[in-house]
Design an enzyme around this catalytic site. Structure first.
Site, PDB file in Angstrom:
ATOM      1  CE  LYS A 141      -0.307   5.866   7.924  1.00  0.00           C
ATOM      2  NZ  LYS A 141      -1.617   6.214   7.977  1.00  0.00           N
ATOM      3  CG  PHE A 191      -1.772   1.234   1.000  1.00  0.00           C
ATOM      4  CD1 PHE A 191      -2.921   1.399   0.351  1.00  0.00           C
ATOM      5  CD2 PHE A 191      -1.473   2.393   1.877  1.00  0.00           C
ATOM      6  CE1 PHE A 191      -3.858   2.268   0.424  1.00  0.00           C
ATOM      7  CE2 PHE A 191      -2.518   3.619   2.108  1.00  0.00           C
ATOM      8  CZ  PHE A 191      -3.476   3.498   1.171  1.00  0.00           C
ATOM      9  CG  ASP A 239       5.590   3.814   2.006  1.00  0.00           C
ATOM     10  OD1 ASP A 239       5.736   4.216   3.285  1.00  0.00           O
ATOM     11  OD2 ASP A 239       4.512   3.500   1.603  1.00  0.00           O
TER      12      ASP A 239
HETATM   13  C1  LIG Z   1       2.786   2.674   3.945  1.00  0.00           C
HETATM   14  C2  LIG Z   1       1.809   3.565   3.487  1.00  0.00           C
HETATM   15  N1  LIG Z   1       2.398   4.336   2.694  1.00  0.00           N
HETATM   16  C3  LIG Z   1       1.651   5.445   2.355  1.00  0.00           C
HETATM   17  C4  LIG Z   1       0.165   6.025   2.873  1.00  0.00           C
HETATM   18  C5  LIG Z   1      -0.434   6.934   2.410  1.00  0.00           C
HETATM   19  O1  LIG Z   1      -0.230   7.941   3.443  1.00  0.00           O
HETATM   20  P1  LIG Z   1      -1.639   9.131   3.449  1.00  0.00           P
HETATM   21  O2  LIG Z   1      -2.561   8.327   4.014  1.00  0.00           O
HETATM   22  O3  LIG Z   1      -1.025  10.071   4.600  1.00  0.00           O
HETATM   23  O4  LIG Z   1      -1.629   9.705   2.326  1.00  0.00           O
HETATM   24  C6  LIG Z   1      -0.076   4.921   3.946  1.00  0.00           C
HETATM   25  C7  LIG Z   1      -1.163   5.249   4.859  1.00  0.00           C
HETATM   26  O5  LIG Z   1      -1.723   4.437   5.350  1.00  0.00           O
HETATM   27  C8  LIG Z   1       0.638   4.066   4.346  1.00  0.00           C
HETATM   28  O6  LIG Z   1       0.539   3.084   5.598  1.00  0.00           O
END
Ligand SMILES: Cc1ncc(COP(=O)(O)O)c(C=O)c1O
Length: 406
Positions: free
Chosen positions: A260, A146, A231
């Site tokens: 986050k 994700f 990520d």
């Molecule tokens: C691993 C990862 N990357 C990217 C995102 C996207 O982040 P945002 O919701 O701040 O756009 C998330 C969100 O849950 C995530 O868990």
């Protein structure tokens, strides 16, 4: 309009009438928080083990964070990236201190951080191809990954429920099996610019990369001149007991996406890049109006202050041992409902044997907020400041919910 003519409408009615319907929410309106606790509009208190999906690293309204944000709000909030601001420079210095020599770009969310990473991969590919565009652009990611809801990240997210309705996607993504190095190596060709993984997949059921797999990806990237993009949007910023979760494997990526927990509730994301990748963005190649405002950076600096002063990495490492043991006992005691426990530190997934929705409701009724992840997983994300007592309480509530339905 006189005050007598104003009709008071409930928050639920306002949402029903005016907020877009892309979330299926429980009927709960939260109005106040302190530490690991939140309260709803009826005055009921909950242990908040969602942390706003891994965001509220310091819990709610930590006094150091509140003071820093209040001070900055009265001084300077926003100037855009047309000008420097001291907080952005200082935050970049502090993040480089954690990640290693390199440079930082600030944005506003995890999705934006991932988009920035993918753009760096494209620029690296152009360099590899001697300056020619469209020859080397492929990014190899992991199945079940994700990477956010924007077009680049969504295209790197091979999940039908995320991509459905939005095709055609951005081309150039291929997917290997998590923890199967050969499956990644087999996808690398002359068009490949980068490899992209989450150290722990947070949205698809808490699936960690093994340290051997991460080290193998690092070797593969070195051998084939690929950028290793990690990520850490969900698993980073102390959640696993190290500042970045990949540190457990002893590797250093070329680019890291984070968000986050970085702002402790203030929207901020960032990418760190090291080596040649740190020089890929040049004036004009990427930008953002809001990224790295004095206010957002003040909040993030306060988060780092508290992580350091209160030694939260050591706290997470220490306190997660007994917590995981206690959760493990639940899995043993209720095998008809609980199948497995996964994760690290304060990022934990409890694999249920069936639909987690009724269990999430049962936990809520008993005063514990948790969030689902992937198929049948209950995700527990305590704030990094959660005490041994609060962690133990979460297990007590979980046990009571399980016992009531057994
Ligand atoms: C691993 C990862 N990357 C990217 C995102 C996207 O982040 P945002 O919701 O701040 O756009 C998330 C969100 O849950 C995530 O868990």
């Amino acid at each position: 309009m006189t005050s007598a003519s104003i009709v008071r409408t409930s928050t639920a009615e306002l949402y029903d009438a005016h907020v877009m319907k892309n979330y299926a929410r429980p009927s709960l309106t939260l109005v106040r928080g302190r530490g690991a606790q939140v309260w709803d509009d009826a005055g009921n208190g909950y242990l908040d083990f969602t942390s706003g999906i891994a965001v509220s690293a310091l819990g709610h309204c930590h006094p150091h964070w509140v003071a820093a944000v209040q001070r900055q709000a009265g001084e300077l909030i926003h100037v855009s990236n047309l000008f420097r601001n001291p907080n952005q420079g200082e935050l970049a210095r502090r993040l480089v201190g954690y990640a290693g020599p390199g440079r930082v770009f600030f944005c506003n969310s995890g999705a934006e951080a991932d988009e920035g990473m993918i753009k760096l991969a494209r620029l690296h590919g152009v360099q590899k191809a001697g300056g020619e565009e469209g020859r080397c652009f492929k990014v190899i990611g992991a199945k079940q990954a994700f990477h956010g809801r924007m077009f680049g990240g969504m295209s790197a997210t091979p999940q039908e429920k995320i991509q459905k309705g939005f095709r055609p996607l951005v081309p150039g993504f291929a997917f290997g099996e998590l923890n199967n190095l050969e499956s990644f190596a087999a996808l690398v060709d002359d068009q490949t610019a980068a490899i992209l993984v989450e150290t722990i997949q947070g949205e698809s059921g808490i699936n960690p990369c093994t340290p051997e797999f991460l080290r193998g990806l690092r070797r593969l990237c070195d051998e084939r001149d690929l950028l290793l993009l990690i990520d850490e949007v969900q698993c980073g910023l102390g959640r696993t007991g190290k500042f970045y979760a990949f540190e457990h494997a002893g590797i250093r990526p070329d680019v890291i996406a984070m968000a986050k927990g970085l702002g402790g509730g203030m929207p901020i994301g960032a990418i760190w890049a090291g080596g040649r990748a740190a020089e890929l963005f040049q004036p004009g190649s990427h930008g953002t109006t809001f990224g790295g405002t004095p206010l957002a950076c003040a909040a993030a600096l306060a988060v780092l202050d508290v992580i350091e002063r209160e030694q939260l990495l050591a706290h997470v490492t220490r306190e997660s041992v007994a917590w995981h043991e206690a959760l493990g006992r639940l899995v043993q005691d209720f095998p008809q409902h609980l199948a497995a426990l996964r994760g690290r530190g304060f990022l934990v997934g409890v694999q249920m044997t069936g639909d987690p929705a009724p269990w999430l409701a049962a936990l809520r009724e008993r005063g514990l907020l948790a969030v689902s992840s992937g198929n049948n997983v209950i995700r527990l994300l305590p704030p990094l400041i959660a005490s041994a007592g609060e962690l133990a309480k979460s297990v007590e509530i979980f046990r009571a919910a399980l016992a009531a339905k057994t």
